[in-house]
Design a protein around this motif. Structure first.
Motif, PDB file in Angstrom:
ATOM      1  N   ALA A  56       0.852  -1.192   0.000  1.00  0.00           N
ATOM      2  CA  ALA A  56       0.000   0.000   0.000  1.00  0.00           C
ATOM      3  C   ALA A  56       0.886   1.239   0.000  1.00  0.00           C
ATOM      4  O   ALA A  56       1.653   1.457   0.943  1.00  0.00           O
ATOM      5  CB  ALA A  56      -0.922  -0.019   1.212  1.00  0.00           C
ATOM      6  N   LEU A  57       0.775   2.054  -1.043  1.00  0.00           N
ATOM      7  CA  LEU A  57       1.535   3.298  -1.125  1.00  0.00           C
ATOM      8  C   LEU A  57       0.863   4.410  -0.345  1.00  0.00           C
ATOM      9  O   LEU A  57       1.490   5.426  -0.036  1.00  0.00           O
ATOM     10  CB  LEU A  57       1.717   3.696  -2.592  1.00  0.00           C
ATOM     11  CG  LEU A  57       2.421   2.661  -3.476  1.00  0.00           C
ATOM     12  CD1 LEU A  57       2.461   3.138  -4.917  1.00  0.00           C
ATOM     13  CD2 LEU A  57       3.819   2.350  -2.941  1.00  0.00           C
ATOM     14  N   ASP A  58      -0.412   4.231  -0.059  1.00  0.00           N
ATOM     15  CA  ASP A  58      -1.223   5.166   0.729  1.00  0.00           C
ATOM     16  C   ASP A  58      -2.156   4.311   1.576  1.00  0.00           C
ATOM     17  O   ASP A  58      -2.184   3.088   1.426  1.00  0.00           O
ATOM     18  CB  ASP A  58      -2.108   6.041  -0.190  1.00  0.00           C
ATOM     19  CG  ASP A  58      -1.342   6.738  -1.290  1.00  0.00           C
ATOM     20  OD1 ASP A  58      -0.457   7.538  -0.967  1.00  0.00           O
ATOM     21  OD2 ASP A  58      -1.642   6.480  -2.478  1.00  0.00           O
ATOM     22  N   ASP A  59      -2.959   4.941   2.410  1.00  0.00           N
ATOM     23  CA  ASP A  59      -4.075   4.217   3.006  1.00  0.00           C
ATOM     24  C   ASP A  59      -5.000   3.833   1.866  1.00  0.00           C
ATOM     25  O   ASP A  59      -5.293   4.660   0.987  1.00  0.00           O
ATOM     26  CB  ASP A  59      -4.816   5.089   4.023  1.00  0.00           C
ATOM     27  CG  ASP A  59      -4.005   5.327   5.292  1.00  0.00           C
ATOM     28  OD1 ASP A  59      -3.015   4.602   5.538  1.00  0.00           O
ATOM     29  OD2 ASP A  59      -4.366   6.245   6.055  1.00  0.00           O
ATOM     30  N   VAL A  60      -5.450   2.591   1.846  1.00  0.00           N
ATOM     31  CA  VAL A  60      -6.185   2.044   0.702  1.00  0.00           C
ATOM     32  C   VAL A  60      -7.552   1.543   1.131  1.00  0.00           C
ATOM     33  O   VAL A  60      -7.700   0.935   2.199  1.00  0.00           O
ATOM     34  CB  VAL A  60      -5.390   0.877   0.063  1.00  0.00           C
ATOM     35  CG1 VAL A  60      -6.236   0.081  -0.912  1.00  0.00           C
ATOM     36  CG2 VAL A  60      -4.130   1.390  -0.610  1.00  0.00           C
ATOM     37  N   LEU A  61      -8.541   1.786   0.281  1.00  0.00           N
ATOM     38  CA  LEU A  61      -9.860   1.160   0.386  1.00  0.00           C
ATOM     39  C   LEU A  61     -10.137   0.532  -0.969  1.00  0.00           C
ATOM     40  O   LEU A  61     -10.082   1.212  -2.007  1.00  0.00           O
ATOM     41  CB  LEU A  61     -10.940   2.181   0.735  1.00  0.00           C
ATOM     42  CG  LEU A  61     -12.379   1.673   0.704  1.00  0.00           C
ATOM     43  CD1 LEU A  61     -12.594   0.512   1.674  1.00  0.00           C
ATOM     44  CD2 LEU A  61     -13.346   2.818   1.001  1.00  0.00           C
TER      45      LEU A  61
END
Length: 131
Positions: free
Chosen positions: A96-101
């Motif tokens: 995950a490069l960012d918080d992911v949804l």
């Protein structure tokens, strides 16, 4: 299947898949033959290399994931609105490069995702493993 009824679900009301894994929250819903799952990953979470006999579709709602596959060993990045298709038995891993949804759909139902995170052979996956 004739006795199945239309049902309404709120993902936020669904129980999370256990046991708890830091940085990962999964909420599965299972139908007659298909499974849908809300997946939330914290930035930096690593999904270990794995495969499974079930077909998988991943729809990105927010954040970015970098995937590595046997077909694309140098990796590729997906973000909001992107869809990734994994044929049965396709090896893949991600970070995950960012918080992911994201929303994952499996056909048929993936029994390993009705309990602890496991590899296709049924062994427990170490969520701390490095890429």
């Amino acid at each position: 299947m004739a006795d199945m009824k239309i049902r309404h679900f709120r993902l936020e009301d669904q129980p999370t898949l256990g046991p708890p894994i830091e940085g990962l929250v999964r909420r599965p819903i299972v139908g007659a033959g298909t499974q849908i799952m809300e997946v939330r990953l914290d930035k930096g979470f690593k999904v270990p290399r794995h495969n499974h006999p079930e077909e998988q579709w991943s729809y990105m709602i927010s954040g970015r994931l970098e995937f590595w596959t046997d077909e694309e060993p140098d990796g590729f990045i997906v973000g909001p609105g992107d869809v990734v298709h994994f044929p049965p038995n396709a090896w893949h891993e991600a970070v995950a490069l960012d918080d992911v949804l994201e929303i994952d759909v499996f056909w048929p139902i993936r029994p390993q995702l009705l309990g602890p995170l496991t590899a296709a052979d049924g062994t427990l996956v170490d969520e701390d493993s490095d890429r």
